[in-house]
Design an enzyme around this catalytic site. Structure first.
Site, PDB file in Angstrom:
ATOM      1  N   LYS A  60     -46.190 -38.936   4.399  1.00  0.00           N
ATOM      2  CA  LYS A  60     -47.448 -39.588   3.986  1.00  0.00           C
ATOM      3  C   LYS A  60     -47.376 -39.968   2.506  1.00  0.00           C
ATOM      4  O   LYS A  60     -47.711 -41.079   2.135  1.00  0.00           O
ATOM      5  CB  LYS A  60     -48.644 -38.666   4.197  1.00  0.00           C
ATOM      6  CG  LYS A  60     -48.475 -37.619   5.272  1.00  0.00           C
ATOM      7  CD  LYS A  60     -48.581 -38.181   6.649  1.00  0.00           C
ATOM      8  CE  LYS A  60     -48.377 -37.069   7.669  1.00  0.00           C
ATOM      9  NZ  LYS A  60     -48.557 -37.517   9.019  1.00  0.00           N
ATOM     10  N   ASP A  95     -49.207 -25.504   5.811  1.00  0.00           N
ATOM     11  CA  ASP A  95     -48.809 -26.855   6.189  1.00  0.00           C
ATOM     12  C   ASP A  95     -49.293 -27.796   5.081  1.00  0.00           C
ATOM     13  O   ASP A  95     -50.497 -28.008   4.922  1.00  0.00           O
ATOM     14  CB  ASP A  95     -49.466 -27.210   7.535  1.00  0.00           C
ATOM     15  CG  ASP A  95     -49.090 -28.602   8.001  1.00  0.00           C
ATOM     16  OD1 ASP A  95     -48.225 -29.239   7.363  1.00  0.00           O
ATOM     17  OD2 ASP A  95     -49.666 -29.061   9.008  1.00  0.00           O
ATOM     18  N   TRP A 106     -55.525 -29.874  13.155  1.00  0.00           N
ATOM     19  CA  TRP A 106     -54.738 -30.970  13.748  1.00  0.00           C
ATOM     20  C   TRP A 106     -54.201 -30.486  15.104  1.00  0.00           C
ATOM     21  O   TRP A 106     -53.624 -29.391  15.178  1.00  0.00           O
ATOM     22  CB  TRP A 106     -53.595 -31.291  12.785  1.00  0.00           C
ATOM     23  CG  TRP A 106     -52.626 -32.319  13.249  1.00  0.00           C
ATOM     24  CD1 TRP A 106     -52.894 -33.570  13.701  1.00  0.00           C
ATOM     25  CD2 TRP A 106     -51.202 -32.177  13.285  1.00  0.00           C
ATOM     26  NE1 TRP A 106     -51.735 -34.228  14.006  1.00  0.00           N
ATOM     27  CE2 TRP A 106     -50.683 -33.394  13.759  1.00  0.00           C
ATOM     28  CE3 TRP A 106     -50.322 -31.149  12.950  1.00  0.00           C
ATOM     29  CZ2 TRP A 106     -49.317 -33.600  13.922  1.00  0.00           C
ATOM     30  CZ3 TRP A 106     -48.962 -31.352  13.102  1.00  0.00           C
ATOM     31  CH2 TRP A 106     -48.476 -32.564  13.589  1.00  0.00           C
ATOM     32  N   ALA A 159     -49.001 -31.410   4.130  1.00  0.00           N
ATOM     33  CA  ALA A 159     -48.529 -32.693   4.667  1.00  0.00           C
ATOM     34  C   ALA A 159     -49.044 -33.895   3.883  1.00  0.00           C
ATOM     35  O   ALA A 159     -48.612 -35.018   4.139  1.00  0.00           O
ATOM     36  CB  ALA A 159     -48.946 -32.822   6.138  1.00  0.00           C
TER      37      ALA A 159
HETATM   38  C1  PLP Z   1     -51.729 -31.656   9.126  1.00  0.00           C
HETATM   39  C2  PLP Z   1     -50.458 -32.310   9.534  1.00  0.00           C
HETATM   40  N1  PLP Z   1     -49.325 -31.594   9.492  1.00  0.00           N
HETATM   41  C3  PLP Z   1     -48.147 -32.139   9.830  1.00  0.00           C
HETATM   42  C4  PLP Z   1     -48.057 -33.438  10.262  1.00  0.00           C
HETATM   43  C5  PLP Z   1     -46.708 -33.984  10.662  1.00  0.00           C
HETATM   44  O1  PLP Z   1     -46.243 -34.883   9.746  1.00  0.00           O
HETATM   45  P1  PLP Z   1     -44.903 -35.735   9.999  1.00  0.00           P
HETATM   46  O2  PLP Z   1     -45.333 -37.110  10.351  1.00  0.00           O
HETATM   47  O3  PLP Z   1     -44.169 -35.645   8.722  1.00  0.00           O
HETATM   48  O4  PLP Z   1     -44.167 -35.068  11.106  1.00  0.00           O
HETATM   49  C6  PLP Z   1     -49.207 -34.218  10.346  1.00  0.00           C
HETATM   50  C7  PLP Z   1     -49.126 -35.602  10.835  1.00  0.00           C
HETATM   51  O5  PLP Z   1     -50.058 -36.260  11.127  1.00  0.00           O
HETATM   52  C8  PLP Z   1     -50.431 -33.642   9.961  1.00  0.00           C
HETATM   53  O6  PLP Z   1     -51.566 -34.346   9.984  1.00  0.00           O
END
Ligand code: PLP
Length: 402
Positions: A255, A220, A139, A222
Site C-alpha cells: 500500500k 499487522d 479485516w 499494512a
Molecule cells: C489489514 C491488512 N493486512 C494485510 C493485508 C495484506 O496486504 P498485501 O496486499 O500486502 O498482502 C491487507 C490487504 O488488504 C490488509 O488490509
C-alpha cells in the site's frame, strides 16, 4: 502384484468437495464492471485512488524500476529469507533507530498476506491449535488465514459502528482474560475496516496487559504512512516491541509503495529465548510455501530506500496520499456530523453504520458499491463523486443526517 481399490472412497477425488464461498469483494468488482450507469461509484476494493480515480504507479517506483532494469545482472535465486538488503532498508522505517528492532529476525514474504500466513504457521508449529484473539471487526483475511492454518480464533470487541468509537475498555477486559501464551492480533495503524486506531496511551495500556498476561503480540502493519505519517503510524508497534520478548510483526509495502500486485512484504519475528529454533522453522515453512519470495517489488523498495533522492520523492508521494485521504475524511465528517469520528480516524477505510439492506439499496438505487459490512474505501471518493455519494447516503439513510 494386484492392486485393490478401497471401495469406501469415491472414485473421483473431488466428488464430495463442496463449493468454496465466493470472495465477496471480487464478486463486487465484477458487478461494478458490468454496471452500465455512468455515475456509479466503487468504494469496494481497498486500493488507494487519486483525485482522478486512478491508482497510478509511484514516480519513485517508476524511477527505481528503470534503474533495476538497467542494472540488474542476474536473476539467480536469493534464498528463502529473500532480499536481505531490502529487509535491512525497511527495518529502520518500521522500528526506528531505537531498541524496538533488537533481536528481530526478518523474512521477506509475498505481501502482508504472506507474512500473516507465515506468522500463523510458525505459531501453529510451535503450539498446534494455539488461541489467537482477533478484533471484532477486523479485516476478513485475518480470520480466514488463522482458521485455515488451524489456530483457534476468538474475537475481542474493538469498535462501535453507530458512535464510530473504539470499544477500548471492553477490548482491554477481553485481552486481560486471555490465557498466558495466547496470541493477540493488533493492527498497527489505519485499522481495516474501521480506521479507528489506538492512542499512544491506549497502546501503552494494551502493552501492559500483554506483558502481564504473557500474551504474544502479532502486529499487522499494512498501511504505514497512510494514517498520521511514517513515524506516527509505527509508534504503537514500537511501544509493544520495547516491552516483550516474543512478538511477530507482519508488514506490507504493497500500500505505502503502491506495489499491490508485486506482493511485497516481510515478517519480523522475535523469540529472545529460542531465536535460532524459531528462525529455522520459519525458513523451513517459507520454503514449503513459496520457496522464495518474488523479487521485483522488494528490489524496487530497496533501490528507493538506498537512494536519498528517491526516498524523498517516495515520502512526498506518500504525504500527498495521506493529505488527500484526510481531506476526504474531513469533508465527509462535515456533511455527516453523526459520523464526526471519521475525521479523527486513519487510513483508507471507514465502517459506516449501514445494514446489508442499506448496502444493497445503495448499490441498486444509486450505483454505489461497497462491502456488505458497510466498509467503504474513502480513496474511492473524489471531487467528482463525493456529493453524489452523500446524496445517495441521504436518500438511503436520512436519519444519519438528522
Ligand atoms: C489489514 C491488512 N493486512 C494485510 C493485508 C495484506 O496486504 P498485501 O496486499 O500486502 O498482502 C491487507 C490487504 O488488504 C490488509 O488490509
Amino acid at each position: 502384484m494386484t492392486m485393490t481399490r478401497d471401495l469406501s472412497l469415491p472414485a473421483d477425488l473431488f466428488q464430495d468437495l463442496p463449493m468454496a464461498a465466493p470472495d465477496v469483494l471480487l464478486s463486487l468488482i465484477r458487478l461494478y464492471r458490468e454496471d452500465p450507469r455512468p455515475g456509479k461509484i466503487d468504494l469496494g476494493v481497498g486500493v488507494y485512488r487519486d483525485g482522478a480515480g486512478e491508482t497510478p504507479v509511484f514516480a519513485a517506483v517508476k524511477a527505481a524500476e528503470a534503474r533495476l532494469l538497467a542494472e540488474q545482472r542476474t536473476k539467480a535465486y536469493l534464498g528463502a529469507e529473500g532480499d536481505v538488503d531490502f529487509l535491512a532498508a525497511i527495518t529502520p522505517i518500521i522500528f526506528g533507530a531505537r531498541s524496538a528492532a533488537q533481536d528481530l529476525f526478518p523474512i521477506q514474504t509475498p505481501g502482508g498476506m504472506g507474512a500473516l500466513r507465515l506468522a500463523a504457521e510458525v505459531i501453529n508449529v510451535a503450539r498446534s491449535g494455539a488461541g489467537i484473539m482477533v478484533g471484532a471487526p477486523s479485516w476478513p483475511g485475518h480470520g480466514s488465514i488463522f482458521s485455515a492454518v488451524g489456530l483457534q480464533v476468538t474475537p475481542y470487541p474493538c469498535f462501535d459502528t453507530t458512535t464510530q468509537t473504539l470499544l477500548f475498555e471492553p477490548m482491554l477486559a477481553a485481552l486481560a482474560s486471555a490465557r498466558c501464551g495466547d496470541v493477540v492480533l493488533l493492527q498497527g495503524g489505519c485499522h481495516n475496516p474501521t480506521g479507528a486506531d489506538l492512542s499512544l496511551d491506549q497502546w501503552r495500556a494494551v502493552t501492559q496487559v500483554i506483558a502481564e498476561r504473557g500474551l504474544v503480540p502479532l502486529i499487522d502493519l499494512a498501511y504505514q504512512g497512510l494514517g498520521q505519517g511514517l513515524e506516527a503510524d509505527a509508534a504503537g508497534t514500537r511501544i509493544v516491541l520495547e516491552a516483550v520478548d516474543t512478538a511477530l510483526v507482519a508488514y506490507s509495502c504493497d500500500k505505502n509503495f503502491g506495489l499491490y500486485r508485486e506482493r511485497t512484504g516481510a515478517l519480523f519475528l522475535r523469540a529472545r529465548h529460542q531465536a535460532e529454533t524459531v528462525r529455522s522453522n520459519a525458513l523451513k515453512l517459507a520454503r514449503c510455501n513459496w520457496s522464495m519470495p518474488p523479487d521485483h517489488g522488494a528490489a524496487v523498495v530497496r533501490i528507493i530506500l538506498q537512494d536519498e533522492g528517491l526516498t524523498a520523492l517516495w515520502r512526498q508521494e506518500l504525504d500527498g496520499m495521506r493529505a488527500r485521504l484526510r481531506k476526504v475524511r474531513e469533508h465527509l465528517a462535515q456533511q455527516l456530523p453523526v459520523l464526526g469520528g471519521l475525521a479523527e480516524q486513519n487510513g483508507i477505510f471507514a465502517l459506516l453504520p449501514l445494514s446489508p439492506e442499506d448496502v444493497a439499496a445503495m448499490r441498486a438505487d444509486h450505483g454505489v458499491y461497497m462491502a456488505g459490512t458497510g466498509r467503504i474505501n474513502l480513496a474511492g471518493l473524489t471531487d467528482d463523486n463525493l456529493s453524489g455519494f452523500v446524496t445517495a447516503l441521504r436518500g438511503c439513510r436520512p436519519d444519519l443526517f438528522a
